[in-house]
Design a protein around this motif. Structure first.
Motif, PDB file in Angstrom:
ATOM      1  N   LEU A  80       0.813  -1.218   0.000  1.00 27.58           N
ATOM      2  CA  LEU A  80       0.000   0.000   0.000  1.00 27.58           C
ATOM      3  C   LEU A  80       0.847   1.267   0.000  1.00 27.58           C
ATOM      4  O   LEU A  80       0.504   2.249  -0.676  1.00 27.58           O
ATOM      5  N   ASP A  81       1.951   1.263   0.746  1.00 27.61           N
ATOM      6  CA  ASP A  81       2.723   2.488   0.923  1.00 27.61           C
ATOM      7  C   ASP A  81       3.914   2.613  -0.017  1.00 27.61           C
ATOM      8  O   ASP A  81       4.442   3.712  -0.186  1.00 27.61           O
ATOM      9  N   VAL A  82       4.343   1.492  -0.601  1.00 33.85           N
ATOM     10  CA  VAL A  82       5.548   1.534  -1.444  1.00 33.85           C
ATOM     11  C   VAL A  82       5.264   1.018  -2.855  1.00 33.85           C
ATOM     12  O   VAL A  82       5.400   1.748  -3.837  1.00 33.85           O
ATOM     13  N   GLU A  83       4.864  -0.252  -2.956  1.00 31.15           N
ATOM     14  CA  GLU A  83       4.783  -0.883  -4.265  1.00 31.15           C
ATOM     15  C   GLU A  83       3.744  -0.236  -5.172  1.00 31.15           C
ATOM     16  O   GLU A  83       3.990  -0.056  -6.371  1.00 31.15           O
ATOM     17  N   LEU A  84       2.575   0.108  -4.626  1.00 32.81           N
ATOM     18  CA  LEU A  84       1.555   0.731  -5.464  1.00 32.81           C
ATOM     19  C   LEU A  84       2.025   2.086  -5.974  1.00 32.81           C
ATOM     20  O   LEU A  84       1.774   2.448  -7.130  1.00 32.81           O
ATOM     21  N   GLY A  85       2.734   2.836  -5.121  1.00 36.53           N
ATOM     22  CA  GLY A  85       3.276   4.111  -5.563  1.00 36.53           C
ATOM     23  C   GLY A  85       4.301   3.947  -6.669  1.00 36.53           C
ATOM     24  O   GLY A  85       4.292   4.692  -7.655  1.00 36.53           O
ATOM     25  N   LEU A  86       5.174   2.947  -6.520  1.00 39.12           N
ATOM     26  CA  LEU A  86       6.174   2.680  -7.553  1.00 39.12           C
ATOM     27  C   LEU A  86       5.506   2.233  -8.849  1.00 39.12           C
ATOM     28  O   LEU A  86       5.918   2.640  -9.946  1.00 39.12           O
ATOM     29  N   HIS A  87       4.475   1.418  -8.718  1.00 32.96           N
ATOM     30  CA  HIS A  87       3.778   0.923  -9.910  1.00 32.96           C
ATOM     31  C   HIS A  87       3.060   2.056 -10.630  1.00 32.96           C
ATOM     32  O   HIS A  87       3.078   2.128 -11.869  1.00 32.96           O
ATOM     33  N   ILE A  88       2.460   2.957  -9.863  1.00 31.44           N
ATOM     34  CA  ILE A  88       1.792   4.113 -10.465  1.00 31.44           C
ATOM     35  C   ILE A  88       2.809   4.960 -11.224  1.00 31.44           C
ATOM     36  O   ILE A  88       2.548   5.438 -12.341  1.00 31.44           O
ATOM     37  N   GLY A  89       3.986   5.146 -10.636  1.00 31.46           N
ATOM     38  CA  GLY A  89       5.036   5.892 -11.322  1.00 31.46           C
ATOM     39  C   GLY A  89       5.512   5.182 -12.572  1.00 31.46           C
ATOM     40  O   GLY A  89       5.771   5.818 -13.603  1.00 31.46           O
ATOM     41  N   PHE A  90       5.627   3.858 -12.503  1.00 30.24           N
ATOM     42  CA  PHE A  90       6.042   3.077 -13.666  1.00 30.24           C
ATOM     43  C   PHE A  90       5.007   3.203 -14.772  1.00 30.24           C
ATOM     44  O   PHE A  90       5.344   3.368 -15.952  1.00 30.24           O
ATOM     45  N   CYS A  91       3.725   3.127 -14.382  1.00 30.44           N
ATOM     46  CA  CYS A  91       2.653   3.295 -15.370  1.00 30.44           C
ATOM     47  C   CYS A  91       2.713   4.689 -15.997  1.00 30.44           C
ATOM     48  O   CYS A  91       2.499   4.842 -17.202  1.00 30.44           O
ATOM     49  N   ARG A  92       2.983   5.700 -15.176  1.00 31.19           N
ATOM     50  CA  ARG A  92       3.059   7.063 -15.685  1.00 31.19           C
ATOM     51  C   ARG A  92       4.138   7.179 -16.772  1.00 31.19           C
ATOM     52  O   ARG A  92       3.955   7.881 -17.774  1.00 31.19           O
ATOM     53  N   GLU A 142      12.331 -15.915 -10.235  1.00 29.35           N
ATOM     54  CA  GLU A 142      12.902 -16.940 -11.123  1.00 29.35           C
ATOM     55  C   GLU A 142      12.846 -16.488 -12.584  1.00 29.35           C
ATOM     56  O   GLU A 142      13.748 -16.785 -13.370  1.00 29.35           O
ATOM     57  N   ILE A 143      11.791 -15.772 -12.949  1.00 24.47           N
ATOM     58  CA  ILE A 143      11.685 -15.243 -14.313  1.00 24.47           C
ATOM     59  C   ILE A 143      12.831 -14.282 -14.595  1.00 24.47           C
ATOM     60  O   ILE A 143      13.444 -14.319 -15.676  1.00 24.47           O
ATOM     61  N   ALA A 144      13.126 -13.406 -13.643  1.00 24.60           N
ATOM     62  CA  ALA A 144      14.236 -12.468 -13.831  1.00 24.60           C
ATOM     63  C   ALA A 144      15.556 -13.219 -14.007  1.00 24.60           C
ATOM     64  O   ALA A 144      16.375 -12.868 -14.872  1.00 24.60           O
ATOM     65  N   ASP A 145      15.763 -14.269 -13.206  1.00 28.94           N
ATOM     66  CA  ASP A 145      16.986 -15.070 -13.334  1.00 28.94           C
ATOM     67  C   ASP A 145      17.038 -15.761 -14.692  1.00 28.94           C
ATOM     68  O   ASP A 145      18.104 -15.840 -15.326  1.00 28.94           O
ATOM     69  N   TRP A 146      15.888 -16.278 -15.135  1.00 31.49           N
ATOM     70  CA  TRP A 146      15.841 -16.962 -16.426  1.00 31.49           C
ATOM     71  C   TRP A 146      16.151 -15.988 -17.569  1.00 31.49           C
ATOM     72  O   TRP A 146      16.924 -16.316 -18.473  1.00 31.49           O
ATOM     73  N   ASN A 159      16.651  -2.152 -24.774  1.00 29.18           N
ATOM     74  CA  ASN A 159      15.387  -2.803 -24.414  1.00 29.18           C
ATOM     75  C   ASN A 159      14.543  -1.852 -23.571  1.00 29.18           C
ATOM     76  O   ASN A 159      14.916  -1.500 -22.447  1.00 29.18           O
ATOM     77  N   ASP A 160      13.407  -1.436 -24.102  1.00 29.38           N
ATOM     78  CA  ASP A 160      12.515  -0.535 -23.362  1.00 29.38           C
ATOM     79  C   ASP A 160      11.946  -1.186 -22.111  1.00 29.38           C
ATOM     80  O   ASP A 160      11.412  -0.489 -21.238  1.00 29.38           O
ATOM     81  N   TYR A 161      12.030  -2.513 -22.022  1.00 30.53           N
ATOM     82  CA  TYR A 161      11.484  -3.233 -20.877  1.00 30.53           C
ATOM     83  C   TYR A 161      12.563  -3.596 -19.851  1.00 30.53           C
ATOM     84  O   TYR A 161      12.305  -4.353 -18.914  1.00 30.53           O
ATOM     85  N   ASP A 162      13.757  -3.048 -20.024  1.00 34.60           N
ATOM     86  CA  ASP A 162      14.858  -3.395 -19.135  1.00 34.60           C
ATOM     87  C   ASP A 162      14.566  -3.006 -17.690  1.00 34.60           C
ATOM     88  O   ASP A 162      14.965  -3.717 -16.761  1.00 34.60           O
ATOM     89  N   ALA A 163      13.846  -1.906 -17.480  1.00 31.76           N
ATOM     90  CA  ALA A 163      13.539  -1.472 -16.113  1.00 31.76           C
ATOM     91  C   ALA A 163      12.662  -2.505 -15.402  1.00 31.76           C
ATOM     92  O   ALA A 163      12.794  -2.702 -14.183  1.00 31.76           O
ATOM     93  N   TRP A 164      11.777  -3.153 -16.159  1.00 35.70           N
ATOM     94  CA  TRP A 164      10.933  -4.203 -15.570  1.00 35.70           C
ATOM     95  C   TRP A 164      11.795  -5.377 -15.122  1.00 35.70           C
ATOM     96  O   TRP A 164      11.636  -5.887 -14.012  1.00 35.70           O
ATOM     97  N   ILE A 165      12.713  -5.798 -15.986  1.00 28.33           N
ATOM     98  CA  ILE A 165      13.602  -6.912 -15.637  1.00 28.33           C
ATOM     99  C   ILE A 165      14.445  -6.543 -14.419  1.00 28.33           C
ATOM    100  O   ILE A 165      14.599  -7.332 -13.481  1.00 28.33           O
ATOM    101  N   ALA A 166      14.984  -5.317 -14.420  1.00 33.32           N
ATOM    102  CA  ALA A 166      15.846  -4.873 -13.329  1.00 33.32           C
ATOM    103  C   ALA A 166      15.107  -4.850 -11.994  1.00 33.32           C
ATOM    104  O   ALA A 166      15.694  -5.145 -10.942  1.00 33.32           O
ATOM    105  N   MET A 167      13.821  -4.517 -12.027  1.00 35.67           N
ATOM    106  CA  MET A 167      13.037  -4.459 -10.803  1.00 35.67           C
ATOM    107  C   MET A 167      12.991  -5.821 -10.117  1.00 35.67           C
ATOM    108  O   MET A 167      13.118  -5.929  -8.895  1.00 35.67           O
ATOM    109  N   TYR A 168      12.841  -6.889 -10.910  1.00 36.74           N
ATOM    110  CA  TYR A 168      12.684  -8.218 -10.326  1.00 36.74           C
ATOM    111  C   TYR A 168      13.999  -8.958 -10.143  1.00 36.74           C
ATOM    112  O   TYR A 168      14.032  -9.987  -9.456  1.00 36.74           O
ATOM    113  N   GLU A 169      15.079  -8.433 -10.716  1.00 40.25           N
ATOM    114  CA  GLU A 169      16.385  -9.028 -10.447  1.00 40.25           C
ATOM    115  C   GLU A 169      17.094  -8.283  -9.315  1.00 40.25           C
ATOM    116  O   GLU A 169      18.187  -8.668  -8.907  1.00 40.25           O
ATOM    117  N   SER A 170      16.466  -7.231  -8.777  1.00 44.52           N
ATOM    118  CA  SER A 170      17.073  -6.444  -7.716  1.00 44.52           C
ATOM    119  C   SER A 170      17.300  -7.301  -6.476  1.00 44.52           C
ATOM    120  O   SER A 170      16.581  -8.277  -6.222  1.00 44.52           O
TER     121      SER A 170
END
Length: 222
Positions: A80-92, A142-146, A159-170
């Motif tokens: 509620l306090d972190v992930e949704l805010g980050l996701h809203i920013g990512f969507c923006r 596991e998807i990020a590792d794969w 890759n325009d989607y690199d930020a998505w990959i980086a988020m889950y490999e963090s």
């Protein structure tokens, strides 16, 4: 000898592989996924996070100790306090306004998956709920590792989607996924063969619904 989370994966190997290596994931890695498909996925993933927060509230109710309650509360608060805010920013960043997210209808794949998880938790115990959530909680790590291991995966400006990959490999996300694996290993070590079979069915269903969630993005399905 008790069971481990890896045994759930082994029992559902074909479905797990279809989820981890789905065409949506492959196209993310090769930067060939259509932007419309990714935006559709992002919108529905926002709605999934809202239901994910509800699942943590349910986890608090199902908890048998203060430690488990605090863990569930921390998970819900993080969403509620972190992930949704980050996701809203990512969507923006992808041209999706917060006002639009607030009025989105849930796609059928979103409804099916999130309500299945909540129902599994409501009918069962805390372990049932965690197993139903684990394809998401552990699977994305596991998807990020794969993706990192694939020679075809493009990184950085290619890759325009690199930020998505980086988020889950963090390290933060990978550590959270590892903590979830360890929690599941501890509980699964104590279950009977009959109970394990029940959890396998739950895990398989949740994994198949994750596959449908990817396919929803590819198909732009509502």
């Amino acid at each position: 000898m008790g069971y481990r989370f890896a045994d759930l994966i082994d029992a559902c190997r074909s479905d797990w592989t279809a989820y981890i290596e789905h065409d949506f994931v492959r196209q993310l890695g090769t930067a060939t996924l259509s932007e419309d498909a990714f935006r559709h996925y992002l919108k529905q993933d926002y709605l999934f996070l809202v239901q994910f927060a509800r699942a943590y509230a349910l986890a608090a109710y199902k908890s048998q100790s203060l430690e488990e309650m605090r863990s569930a509360f921390a998970g819900m608060q993080t969403i509620l306090d972190v992930e949704l805010g980050l996701h809203i920013g990512f969507c923006r960043d992808w041209g999706i306004r917060e006002a639009d997210l607030a009025t989105l209808p849930e796609a059928r794949a979103t409804l099916a998956y999130t309500r299945y998880v909540l129902d599994a938790g409501a009918r069962g115990d805390l372990l049932d709920l965690h197993v139903a959530l684990s394809p998401c909680m552990v699977g994305y790590a596991e998807i990020a590792d794969w993706l990192k291991a694939q020679p075809s995966t493009l990184r950085g400006a290619d890759n325009d989607y690199d930020a998505w990959i980086a988020m889950y490999e963090s390290a933060e996300f990978q550590d959270a996924a590892e903590a979830e694996r360890l929690w599941l290993d501890e509980r699964l070590a104590e279950v009977s063969p009959r109970r394990f079979d029940e959890l396998v069915r739950l895990f398989r269903d949740a994994t198949r619904l994750e596959i449908d969630f990817w396919q929803m993005g590819l198909d732009l399905a509502d």
